[in-house]
Structures are given as structure tokens and as C-alpha cells.
Design a protein around this motif. Structure first.
Motif, PDB file in Angstrom:
ATOM      1  N   VAL A 268       0.867  -1.173   0.000  1.00 20.36           N
ATOM      2  CA  VAL A 268       0.000   0.000   0.000  1.00 20.36           C
ATOM      3  C   VAL A 268       0.913   1.235   0.000  1.00 20.36           C
ATOM      4  CG1 VAL A 268      -0.253  -0.115   2.529  1.00 20.36           C
ATOM      5  CG2 VAL A 268      -1.887   1.208   1.204  1.00 20.36           C
TER       6      VAL A 268
ATOM      7  N   HIS B 265      -0.215   8.393  10.190  1.00 23.33           N
ATOM      8  CA  HIS B 265      -0.632   6.989  10.260  1.00 23.33           C
ATOM      9  C   HIS B 265      -0.530   6.644  11.741  1.00 23.33           C
ATOM     10  CE1 HIS B 265      -0.533   2.869   8.064  1.00 23.33           C
ATOM     11  NE2 HIS B 265      -1.222   2.802   9.175  1.00 23.33           N
TER      12      HIS B 265
ATOM     13  N   HIS C 140      -0.552   1.657  15.688  1.00 24.62           N
ATOM     14  CA  HIS C 140      -1.163   0.380  15.302  1.00 24.62           C
ATOM     15  C   HIS C 140      -0.110  -0.730  15.290  1.00 24.62           C
ATOM     16  CE1 HIS C 140       0.695   1.690  11.547  1.00 24.62           C
ATOM     17  NE2 HIS C 140       0.634   0.443  11.128  1.00 24.62           N
TER      18      HIS C 140
ATOM     19  N   ASP D  59       0.411  -4.450  12.797  1.00 25.28           N
ATOM     20  CA  ASP D  59      -0.101  -5.021  11.551  1.00 25.28           C
ATOM     21  C   ASP D  59      -0.315  -6.523  11.729  1.00 25.28           C
ATOM     22  OD1 ASP D  59      -0.076  -2.691   9.612  1.00 25.28           O
ATOM     23  OD2 ASP D  59       1.960  -2.604  10.392  1.00 25.28           O
TER      24      ASP D  59
ATOM     25  N   ILE E  53       9.249  -1.082   4.606  1.00 26.06           N
ATOM     26  CA  ILE E  53       8.778   0.242   4.202  1.00 26.06           C
ATOM     27  C   ILE E  53       9.879   0.943   3.419  1.00 26.06           C
ATOM     28  CG2 ILE E  53       8.015   2.523   5.018  1.00 26.06           C
ATOM     29  CD1 ILE E  53       7.333  -0.546   7.133  1.00 26.06           C
TER      30      ILE E  53
ATOM     31  N   VAL F  93       9.176   8.043  12.327  1.00 19.76           N
ATOM     32  CA  VAL F  93       8.535   6.799  12.780  1.00 19.76           C
ATOM     33  C   VAL F  93       8.779   6.619  14.273  1.00 19.76           C
ATOM     34  CG1 VAL F  93       8.547   4.277  12.520  1.00 19.76           C
ATOM     35  CG2 VAL F  93       8.871   5.739  10.527  1.00 19.76           C
TER      36      VAL F  93
ATOM     37  N   TYR G 164      13.155   0.325   5.648  1.00 17.29           N
ATOM     38  CA  TYR G 164      13.333  -0.360   6.932  1.00 17.29           C
ATOM     39  C   TYR G 164      12.438  -1.585   7.028  1.00 17.29           C
ATOM     40  CZ  TYR G 164       9.210   2.167   8.879  1.00 17.29           C
ATOM     41  OH  TYR G 164       7.952   2.672   9.127  1.00 17.29           O
TER      42      TYR G 164
ATOM     43  N   HIS H 158       3.495   0.821  16.423  1.00 15.75           N
ATOM     44  CA  HIS H 158       4.216   1.862  15.677  1.00 15.75           C
ATOM     45  C   HIS H 158       3.274   2.901  15.096  1.00 15.75           C
ATOM     46  CE1 HIS H 158       3.300  -1.410  12.819  1.00 15.75           C
ATOM     47  NE2 HIS H 158       3.289  -0.501  11.846  1.00 15.75           N
TER      48      HIS H 158
ATOM     49  N   VAL I   9       3.405   6.917  12.571  1.00 17.60           N
ATOM     50  CA  VAL I   9       4.146   8.001  11.932  1.00 17.60           C
ATOM     51  C   VAL I   9       3.664   9.293  12.579  1.00 17.60           C
ATOM     52  CG1 VAL I   9       4.686   9.175   9.773  1.00 17.60           C
ATOM     53  CG2 VAL I   9       4.330   6.689   9.803  1.00 17.60           C
TER      54      VAL I   9
ATOM     55  N   ARG J  90       5.196  13.359   2.759  1.00 19.99           N
ATOM     56  CA  ARG J  90       5.847  12.070   2.991  1.00 19.99           C
ATOM     57  C   ARG J  90       5.170  11.010   2.138  1.00 19.99           C
ATOM     58  NH1 ARG J  90       5.697   7.484   6.329  1.00 19.99           N
ATOM     59  NH2 ARG J  90       7.609   7.039   7.477  1.00 19.99           N
TER      60      ARG J  90
ATOM     61  N   ILE K 108       5.471   6.804   1.120  1.00 22.22           N
ATOM     62  CA  ILE K 108       6.117   5.494   1.361  1.00 22.22           C
ATOM     63  C   ILE K 108       5.309   4.382   0.700  1.00 22.22           C
ATOM     64  CG2 ILE K 108       7.089   6.172   3.597  1.00 22.22           C
ATOM     65  CD1 ILE K 108       4.307   3.720   3.780  1.00 22.22           C
TER      66      ILE K 108
ATOM     67  N   ASN L 123       4.428   0.510   1.893  1.00 23.42           N
ATOM     68  CA  ASN L 123       4.569  -0.518   2.916  1.00 23.42           C
ATOM     69  C   ASN L 123       4.264  -1.870   2.280  1.00 23.42           C
ATOM     70  OD1 ASN L 123       4.699  -1.873   5.458  1.00 23.42           O
ATOM     71  ND2 ASN L 123       2.470  -1.859   5.495  1.00 23.42           N
TER      72      ASN L 123
HETATM   73  O1  LIG Z   1       4.771   4.982   7.016  1.00 21.47           O
HETATM   74  C1  LIG Z   1       5.497   4.232   7.685  1.00 21.47           C
HETATM   75  O2  LIG Z   1       6.713   4.443   7.849  1.00 21.47           O
HETATM   76  C2  LIG Z   1       4.863   3.026   8.344  1.00 21.47           C
HETATM   77  C3  LIG Z   1       3.683   2.513   7.563  1.00 21.47           C
HETATM   78  C4  LIG Z   1       2.905   1.484   8.303  1.00 21.47           C
HETATM   79  O3  LIG Z   1       3.092   1.271   9.470  1.00 21.47           O
HETATM   80  C5  LIG Z   1       1.864   0.716   7.598  1.00 21.47           C
HETATM   81  O4  LIG Z   1       1.578   1.008   6.413  1.00 21.47           O
HETATM   82  O5  LIG Z   1       1.297  -0.203   8.203  1.00 21.47           O
END
Ligand SMILES: O=C(O)CCC(=O)C(=O)O
Ligand SMILES: [Fe+2]
Length: 251
Positions: free
Chosen positions: A131, A142, A145, A147, A154, A168, A203, A212, A214, A223, A225, A227
Motif C-alpha cells: 500500500v 498513520h 497500530h 499489523d 517500508i 517513525v 526499513y 508503531h 508516523v 511524505r 512510502i 509498505n
Molecule cells: O509509514 C510508515 O513508515 C509506516 C507505515 C505502516 O506502518 C503501515 O503502512 O502499516
């Protein structure tokens, strides 16, 4: 190597070559130590620069063309917020570009397995493969949470200076009880570790046992990313309900 070679070779072939030429056991060992101790390991060294550039380009194009704005909270993670723009796994799969190639790369999984000290496997649930998440407005985040699967990888295409947020934060060695997540109690009872990242970083996180988030971005902070979720052998026999994912993407 000629520029055309770099651009036409598959992502998997480029990573395989890069690992053979540029990566030694010491780098994997340092990452493995960090993963064991903190649930977090920087693995930016696994990808060559030209692969990072191909990822950056596709991610920017997908955000422009196919992202959807979210503003939600999830009871299963203590009502923590998701304020972001996303590109779903289905749209990334359909686009069939560098992100999908990266996810499917045996060379990537081999390197991740060397770091993890166990097999890192394709996730059995396709909507969690990848995603893309883009934070763009002040307060975008974010939220806290866990996962569903053991590993998150990521890749960071774009991240602001740490003074604009978007870093993070992790709480290692925590347990996700979906019916009673006790997020704030976990924060109060444990130290929080924070990591600032740079564009081109990647990472590996033990996402099932590391709470964790953000940190929200400030005005002007952007930003982006991707994941990618990977499974461990032990995940394959677990019952996983995927509820937060289904609410997010209506899959
Ligand atoms: O954006 C990030 O560095 C972490 C993303 C994340 O935790 C997620 O997509 O489940
Ligand atoms: Fe996560």
C-alpha cells in the motif's frame, strides 16, 4: 554498467547483482542485531540507486493518478487516526510496475530472510501485499497500530526534515489484543523509540509485535512510502481477520 542496462534489467536482476557486488554479511548482521533488539532494522543498503529511482517515479505517478483520501479511526487500534492518501494493493497490482516487481523479487526476500534469521515469505492475503501512503496536510498521520503479519518493509520515497514531523515511532515487544488494544497503556508502560528517515531509506519492522506510528506532519511536510507486508512461517497457520484492512479498502 550502461545506463540502458540499468533501466531495462528487471528489478530482481538489479537487486541480485547489487547484493553480489556491494553487500556483505556484516551489513546483514548489523541489521539482524538491530531487528532482534528493537524490532526495527534499516535495510536501505539492499536496493541500488537506480531501483530506488524507478520506485520513486512510479509511486509519484500513482499518487497523482489513483490515490484516495482517508480520514478514519479504527477501534481495533484504540481509535488511532489514519489521515492520509492511499493507493491500494489492487491498483498497484494492476499498474504492474516497479513496486509489484520489488514485492515479487526473490532477491529481496532472500536479503530480508538473511536479516530476519528466518524465511520471509509472500503474504498469503493479496490486499496486504503493498500500500502506498502519502501524507500531505498538517496533522496527516498513520496513527498507532500493529499489523497482521510478522514483517513490514517500508520504502521511503519522500520524507520531510524531522522538524516537520513524519518520523517513525515504535514500542517494541508489545502485543495486539484486537478486542482490547490498550494503546495508551502500552505507551505509558514502555519506552517509545523514534527514527528519522531520509528519502531512499528502507526499513524492516516486526510489525506484529511492535506498536508503531508516523508522527503527524506539520504544514509543508510531505511524505510518501510504500509498505509491503511479508509473512513468517508461523503466520501461515494463524487465523487473521483483516478487519482494519477491509474497512480501509472495502476489499
Ligand atoms: O509509514 C510508515 O513508515 C509506516 C507505515 C505502516 O506502518 C503501515 O503502512 O502499516
Ligand atoms: Fe504498520
Amino acid at each position: 554498467m550502461l545506463r540502458e542496462d540499468r533501466e531495462t534489467r528487471s528489478i530482481d536482476a538489479r537487486i541480485e547483482r547489487h547484493l553480489a557486488d556491494r553487500v556483505d554479511g556484516e551489513q546483514h548482521w548489523m541489521a539482524r542485531k538491530s531487528l532482534y533488539e528493537t524490532g526495527f532494522a534499516l535495510v536501505s543498503y539492499v536496493l541500488p540507486q537506480d531501483v530506488k529511482e524507478r520506485l520513486d517515479e512510479e509511486m509519484a505517478a500513482l499518487i497523482d493518478a489513483q490515490s484516495i483520501r482517508r480520514d478514519m479511526r479504527f477501534a481495533q487500534t484504540g481509535n488511532s487516526p489514519r489521515k492520509m492518501r492511499n493507493v491500494s494493493a489492487a491498483d498497484i497490482h494492476q499498474h504492474n510496475g516497479p513496486v509489484r516487481e520489488l514485492y515479487d523479487s526473490p532477491a529481496l526476500r532472500g536479503a530480508l530472510s538473511a536479516v530476519a534469521g528466518e524465511d520471509v515469505l509472500t503474504c498469503p492475503y493479496a490486499p496486504e501485499h503493498y500500500v502506498i501512503t502519502h501524507l500531505e496536510r498538517p496533522g496527516d498521520t498513520h496513527g498507532w497500530h500493529w499489523d497482521d503479519y510478522s514483517f513490514g518493509v517500508i520504502y521511503v520515497a519522500e520524507v520531510p526534515d524531522v522538524e516537520l514531523g513524519g518520523f517513525v515511532q515504535t514500542v517494541p515487544n508489545t502485543v495486539w489484543d484486537k478486542s482490547n488494544p490498550r494503546v495508551f497503556q502500552n505507551l505509558v508502560d514502555n519506552p517509545i523509540v523514534s527514527y528519522s528517515l531520509r528519502p531512499g531509506d528502507m526499513y524492516l519492522l516486526r510489525t506484529d509485535t511492535t506498536l508503531h506510528r508516523v508522527h503527524p506532519v506539520e504544514t509543508g511536510g510531505r511524505r510518501t512510502i510504500v509498505n509491503m507486508a511479508f509473512a513468517a512461517e508461523r503466520d501461515l497457520s494463524k487465523e487473521i481477520d483483516h478487519e482494519t484492512m477491509e474497512e480501509l479498502f472495502h476489499v
